[in-house]
Design a protein around this motif. Structure first.
Motif, PDB file in Angstrom:
ATOM      1  N   THR A  45      28.548 -45.817  12.151  1.00  0.00           N
ATOM      2  CA  THR A  45      30.075 -45.256  12.437  1.00  0.00           C
ATOM      3  C   THR A  45      29.767 -43.744  12.237  1.00  0.00           C
ATOM      4  N   ILE A  46      29.248 -43.243  11.035  1.00  0.00           N
ATOM      5  CA  ILE A  46      29.011 -41.744  11.019  1.00  0.00           C
ATOM      6  C   ILE A  46      28.150 -41.259  12.124  1.00  0.00           C
ATOM      7  N   ILE A  47      27.040 -42.056  12.513  1.00  0.00           N
ATOM      8  CA  ILE A  47      26.307 -41.198  13.761  1.00  0.00           C
ATOM      9  C   ILE A  47      27.136 -41.032  15.052  1.00  0.00           C
ATOM     10  N   THR A  48      27.812 -42.255  15.175  1.00  0.00           N
ATOM     11  CA  THR A  48      28.867 -42.437  16.343  1.00  0.00           C
ATOM     12  C   THR A  48      29.709 -41.146  16.275  1.00  0.00           C
ATOM     13  N   PHE A  98      29.871 -36.856   2.166  1.00  0.00           N
ATOM     14  CA  PHE A  98      29.159 -38.244   2.096  1.00  0.00           C
ATOM     15  C   PHE A  98      27.603 -37.926   2.003  1.00  0.00           C
ATOM     16  N   LEU A  99      26.955 -37.313   2.622  1.00  0.00           N
ATOM     17  CA  LEU A  99      25.636 -37.225   2.808  1.00  0.00           C
ATOM     18  C   LEU A  99      25.044 -36.454   1.521  1.00  0.00           C
ATOM     19  N   GLU A 100      25.865 -35.217   1.158  1.00  0.00           N
ATOM     20  CA  GLU A 100      25.608 -34.742  -0.372  1.00  0.00           C
ATOM     21  C   GLU A 100      25.596 -35.443  -1.336  1.00  0.00           C
ATOM     22  N   ASN A 137      16.779 -38.261   8.187  1.00  0.00           N
ATOM     23  CA  ASN A 137      16.992 -39.418   9.139  1.00  0.00           C
ATOM     24  C   ASN A 137      17.811 -40.474   8.653  1.00  0.00           C
ATOM     25  N   LEU A 138      18.719 -40.558   9.512  1.00  0.00           N
ATOM     26  CA  LEU A 138      19.657 -41.642   8.888  1.00  0.00           C
ATOM     27  C   LEU A 138      19.088 -43.241   9.815  1.00  0.00           C
ATOM     28  N   ASN A 139      17.822 -43.633   9.531  1.00  0.00           N
ATOM     29  CA  ASN A 139      17.064 -44.498  10.197  1.00  0.00           C
ATOM     30  C   ASN A 139      17.522 -45.918   9.369  1.00  0.00           C
TER      31      ASN A 139
END
Length: 403
Positions: A375-378, A335-337, A349-351
């Motif tokens: 959800t991804i962070i958790t 997903f991030l890519e 930073n997923l802020n």
């Protein structure tokens, strides 16, 4: 008219056992003398000696036209009976019909039971038929066809002979009153119409019946043998020619093979040389033309892209091992890519600022985007994850990119 001894029921016991023991019964109408299925003529042919106890019976192994033309004795004082019980006389040619008509006109008799009579035969004896069920062929549809038959001669009784299946509504429509006598009827639409007639022809006579099914094994084993014996009792006490109708005529013009084209060429020397030269020239052309042709270049199939298959195999491996956490980590990395390559957003930073930019560029709702990132962070912080969480994350990512 003569009286026949009725067929013994005890002799049918063996045949009944044969039918009952069959795992799969053949209900097709075949009318073959060697066929023991319900609608074959095995029993009536075997019982011919009981029906004609004092007469010689000959089962023809050749076409009736060939027999009458070459094997028919010239003794005009000997008269005979001809019997044909079939679906239709499809082996009988125009010449065969004419020969049979001549045979009967000399004082012989013919008993013919058919579903369909040829036009040549009907024209010669001046009758027409009407078959209301001529287009009924399936076993299921024929099974529903019932019938009632009557015989005009009161010596056979006045009660109806009832038949429970495969009885086509087939009867004689028109006939010559001067040379035709109605011997039996069938009920069609509440009216009795002729289905068994005697047609006088020369010194002899034809006995014609429109329902050959009544002579088959099924009805011979269903207490209907008295009716068939009554029908055949009209024949005089003469030698019997029983037509098994198994062969086409060898000598009829309708069945002669057309002469071969090559045989015609070989009968003339000039055409023979033309044929030889043409064949040799064709062979030489094929030979030299084949040598000049380039050999076919073998087709080399391109290398297959097996990336998808490989990825599927790896995914199945993780699923089988129930390593859901590993699959979730790879889903997050994927997903991030894709976010970096598609939307050109830094994912270090997923802020809240990242969430706002991602929602704006992707066209997704802010609340929906925030829920996905949280959800991804958790899940990224957990040491183990469940299958339900893996499926939920997969659906959320798919819905996000399909916006």
């Amino acid at each position: 008219m003569i009286k026949f001894t009725y067929i013994k029921y005890s002799s049918f016991l063996v045949f009944f056992v044969l039918f009952a023991s069959c795992k799969k019964t053949n209900w097709r109408e075949n009318f073959r003398e060697k066929e023991k299925s319900p609608f074959g003529n095995y029993i009536i042919s075997k019982e011919a000696t009981n029906l004609f106890p004092k007469e010689k019976i000959t089962f023809l192994d050749e076409n009736i036209y060939d027999f009458l033309l070459f094997d028919n004795p010239e003794d005009s004082t000997t008269t005979r009976n001809y019997i044909l019980i079939k679906h239709s006389a499809y082996h009988q040619t125009k010449e065969g019909t004419d020969e049979l008509l001549d045979f009967v006109s000399q004082g012989n008799s013919a008993f013919i039971a058919l579903n369909f009579f040829s036009e040549r035969f009907k024209e010669a004896l001046e009758f027409t038929t009407n078959n209301l069920d001529e287009n009924v062929w399936s076993i299921h549809a024929l099974k529903k066809l019932e019938g009632e038959f009557y015989l005009k001669n009161t010596d056979f009784g006045t009660e109806a002979f009832k038949f429970d299946r495969n009885i086509r509504r087939n009867y004689f429509l028109q006939y010559s009153d001067t040379k035709t006598k109605v011997l039996g009827t069938t009920v069609v639409g509440g009216e009795q119409v002729p289905n068994f007639i005697k047609v006088y022809h020369g010194k002899g006579a034809f006995y014609l019946h429109t329902n050959p099914i009544v002579f088959t094994n099924y009805y011979m084993l269903s207490n209907k043998d008295a009716y068939t014996a009554n029908l055949l009792s009209y024949l005089p006490n003469n030698e019997v020619l029983w037509d098994t109708h198994i062969k086409s005529s060898k000598y009829s013009n309708n069945n002669r093979k057309q002469p071969s084209v090559f045989k015609f060429f070989l009968q003339h020397p000039t055409l023979t040389w033309f044929l030889v030269v043409s064949l040799v020239g064709l062979l030489l052309f094929m030979l030299f033309n084949a040598r000049r042709k380039q050999r076919a270049i073998p087709e080399i199939a391109p290398l297959k892209n097996t990336t998808v298959e490989f990825t599927q195999t790896i995914a199945n491996l993780y699923l089988n091992e129930k390593d859901h956490k590993n699959l979730i980590d790879k889903k997050i990395a994927y997903f991030l890519e894709k976010v970096r390559s598609k939307y050109l957003i830094n994912t270090n930073n997923l802020n809240e600022d990242f969430i706002n930019k991602l929602a704006t560029k992707s066209g997704n709702e802010l609340q929906r985007t925030k829920y996905l990132i949280n959800t991804i962070i958790t899940l990224n912080k957990r040491a183990e994850c469940s299958e339900e969480e893996l499926i939920g994350l997969h659906k959320m990512i798919e819905n996000f990119f399909n916006k």
